[in-house]
Design an enzyme around this catalytic site. Structure first.
Site, PDB file in Angstrom:
ATOM      1  N   CYS A  33       0.845  -1.190   0.000  1.00  0.00           N
ATOM      2  CA  CYS A  33       0.000   0.000   0.000  1.00  0.00           C
ATOM      3  C   CYS A  33       0.882   1.241   0.000  1.00  0.00           C
ATOM      4  CB  CYS A  33      -0.910  -0.002   1.232  1.00  0.00           C
ATOM      5  SG  CYS A  33      -2.234   1.230   1.169  1.00  0.00           S
ATOM      6  N   TYR A  39      -4.066   1.015  11.925  1.00  0.00           N
ATOM      7  CA  TYR A  39      -4.817  -0.188  12.272  1.00  0.00           C
ATOM      8  C   TYR A  39      -4.758  -1.286  11.214  1.00  0.00           C
ATOM      9  CZ  TYR A  39      -8.422   2.313   9.517  1.00  0.00           C
ATOM     10  OH  TYR A  39      -9.110   2.995   8.540  1.00  0.00           O
ATOM     11  N   CYS A 295     -21.886 -12.414   4.272  1.00  0.00           N
ATOM     12  CA  CYS A 295     -21.305 -13.592   4.922  1.00  0.00           C
ATOM     13  C   CYS A 295     -21.220 -13.442   6.429  1.00  0.00           C
ATOM     14  CB  CYS A 295     -19.926 -13.896   4.333  1.00  0.00           C
ATOM     15  SG  CYS A 295     -18.708 -12.549   4.541  1.00  0.00           S
ATOM     16  N   CYS A 301     -20.545 -19.592   5.943  1.00  0.00           N
ATOM     17  CA  CYS A 301     -19.785 -18.725   5.047  1.00  0.00           C
ATOM     18  C   CYS A 301     -18.889 -19.599   4.174  1.00  0.00           C
ATOM     19  CB  CYS A 301     -18.988 -17.685   5.831  1.00  0.00           C
ATOM     20  SG  CYS A 301     -17.755 -18.382   6.960  1.00  0.00           S
ATOM     21  N   ASP A 317     -10.598 -13.226   3.130  1.00  0.00           N
ATOM     22  CA  ASP A 317      -9.726 -12.060   3.161  1.00  0.00           C
ATOM     23  C   ASP A 317      -9.192 -11.798   4.570  1.00  0.00           C
ATOM     24  OD1 ASP A 317      -8.483  -9.792   1.998  1.00  0.00           O
ATOM     25  OD2 ASP A 317     -10.071  -8.514   2.795  1.00  0.00           O
ATOM     26  N   CYS A 361     -30.064 -17.326  21.531  1.00  0.00           N
ATOM     27  CA  CYS A 361     -30.252 -15.867  21.460  1.00  0.00           C
ATOM     28  C   CYS A 361     -31.458 -15.512  20.597  1.00  0.00           C
ATOM     29  CB  CYS A 361     -28.990 -15.203  20.899  1.00  0.00           C
ATOM     30  SG  CYS A 361     -29.081 -13.404  20.832  1.00  0.00           S
ATOM     31  N   CYS A 390     -20.475  -9.142  20.440  1.00  0.00           N
ATOM     32  CA  CYS A 390     -21.812  -9.594  20.823  1.00  0.00           C
ATOM     33  C   CYS A 390     -22.631  -8.536  21.558  1.00  0.00           C
ATOM     34  CB  CYS A 390     -21.705 -10.879  21.656  1.00  0.00           C
ATOM     35  SG  CYS A 390     -23.306 -11.478  22.256  1.00  0.00           S
TER      36      CYS A 390
END
Length: 474
Positions: A33, A39, A295, A301, A317, A361, A390
């Site tokens: 990049c 991050y 997904c 997934c 990814d 849940c 969560c």
């Protein structure tokens, strides 16, 4: 144009028990990049290929496109470019990619090109090309300057906001279809509505996607991880893997992520339904009809693999690490890799490893435990494998569920979901301007999501380009 036979191509795999379609992210420049977001743990993936140039060859490009088009039994195929930063491959690479798509696509196939970029290298040539070939371009922006520049910096540590806005102006100038990809992190997590309004009002965005920043670490790596994922003097770059139950200082708060989304939802549901599309809101509405289009919140997934510059295919990814490498498309056809037992197990484990808390849940049908990469917390019963997010996800789905139910009823009556805005306005009238705002902030409605809502404390966009030309109107 019919596909052209290639005697060097791998034989097509059998079509039994294989997906009719999947969404592959191709990384033609690997993780390389031209900026250095604090991050961005994808920067660390360079260490997987230490002696490589991180540039996709002509042979890999053709093998990728040929196999992708061969693999789909649906009429529409998406060719998705990501990074790293894909503009580092130069425009001629993508001109060749479009030529190959036209050469290789099968009769009846249509192709949608997508392109995720930080925007720094966009200019007239890039954007004219995007417009000519109907690319959908995703632009990475984290909000107004003061929020964006906190973590999205160059290699000198300088903010990139002005350079990104220059790229945005080129997209608008050439009327390129674009959307915004915004990360939710420790810097902007308290400013959901402000960030959303900036995209809507300042950038003219009609489609927005929010991605939570969650950087995992162990007790051994947390101090290094908190410094970021770029190369540091005097130490080897740390390879990020999905391990550890600690998170960095930049990571979004678990409950605050839900509050960020609710803050935006309460703005959107009063003003923008049918005009601005927020990915999570759209897919949540679809989930009420049993259609899981994302997904992260689907029961299973495994249909979103990632292709590295050299043809290596990974399960996802977010799992570009040795343990999840499926193979290489120069040795094995990608469809065989996507349909492999290892990849099917990867996808089914999303459902089969839910904690007891998740299985019981009330929002399971919409959440489905979230992304496996984030399941490193303990459940209320102390069971490992609970999603870190969560508390926020449960808060969001519980809060928005009744309003989504109204939209479901509208659709069943053959009415547009946008009619929910009239229903919300009626509820607001019954509530009164000085009652607590339904967003849960504790503020009075009129001064929160009502008609006296505060303005942004941050700066806007300079409406002129560096050359003095006026930017395209909103």
């Amino acid at each position: 144009m019919p596909a052209v036979a290639d005697p060097t191509a791998l034989p097509s795999p059998p079509t039994a028990n294989v997906p009719p379609a999947f969404h592959l992210l191709a990384k033609p420049s690997g993780s390389t990049c031209n900026i250095d977001c604090t991050y961005c743990f994808f920067l660390s993936k360079e260490s997987l290929y230490p002696n490589d140039k991180h540039r996709m060859s002509e042979a890999t490009l053709e093998a990728y496109l040929r196999q992708l088009l061969e693999s789909h039994r649906t009429p529409q195929v998406t060719v998705a470019w990501q990074g790293g930063e894909p503009t580092l491959m130069k425009l001629e690479f993508f001109r060749r990619a479009v030529e190959l798509v036209e050469k290789l696509r099968h009769p009846g196939q249509t192709v949608q090109h997508t392109f995720q970029t930080n925007g720094l290298l966009l200019d007239d040539d890039w954007c004219a090309f995007f417009k000519q070939h109907n690319f959908l371009v995703g632009l990475s922006v984290d909000g107004p300057r003061e929020l964006h520049d906190t973590y999205r910096v160059d290699r000198r540590g300088q903010g990139t906001f002005d350079l990104v806005m220059r790229g945005w102006r080129y997209l608008r100038k050439h009327e390129v279809d674009f959307n915004i990809l915004c990360t939710v992190n420790a810097a902007n997590q308290q400013h959901g509505r402000t960030v959303y309004r900036f995209f809507r009002d300042e950038l003219g965005a009609a489609w927005v996607q929010f991605i939570p920043i969650i950087e995992r670490a162990t007790e051994q790596t947390i101090q290094i991880a908190n410094k970021g994922w770029s190369e540091q003097p005097g130490r080897k770059r740390l390879l990020y893997t999905q391990t550890g139950n600690l998170v960095t200082e930049r990571t979004v708060g678990a409950e605050q992520y839900g509050r960020f989304l609710i803050d935006i939802f309460e703005e959107w549901v009063r003003r923008d339904v049918g005009h601005v599309y927020v990915q999570l809101f759209d897919v949540t509405l679809e989930a009420f009809f049993g259609r899981h289009l994302l997904c992260i919140h689907a029961p299973t997934c495994g249909y979103g693999p990632a292709l590295e510059h050299n043809g290596d295919l990974y399960a996802c990814d977010h799992f570009v690490e040795p343990k999840y490498k499926l193979g290489n498309i120069h040795q094995t056809h990608m469809l065989e890799l996507v349909a492999s037992p290892a990849q099917r197990k990867f996808g089914q484990d999303k459902r089969d490893t839910l904690t007891a808390q998740c299985r019981g849940c009330k929002v399971l049908n919409w959440c489905n435990g979230g992304c496996p990469k984030d399941r490193f917390a303990l459940s209320r019963d102390g069971e490992p494998g609970q999603n870190y997010l969560c508390p926020g996800l449960e808060l969001f789905f519980t809060h928005t569920g009744p309003t989504f139910n109204v939209m479901v009823q509208l659709l069943r009556q053959s009415r547009p979901p946008a009619d929910v805005m009239a229903w919300v306005a009626e509820q607001d009238t019954k509530r009164g301007a000085y009652q607590p705002c339904p967003c849960g902030s504790g503020k009075k409605f009129r001064f929160c999501h009502g008609d006296k809502a505060p303005g942004s404390p941050f700066s806007g966009v300079d409406r002129t380009t560096q050359s003095g030309d006026t930017a395209p109107p909103r």
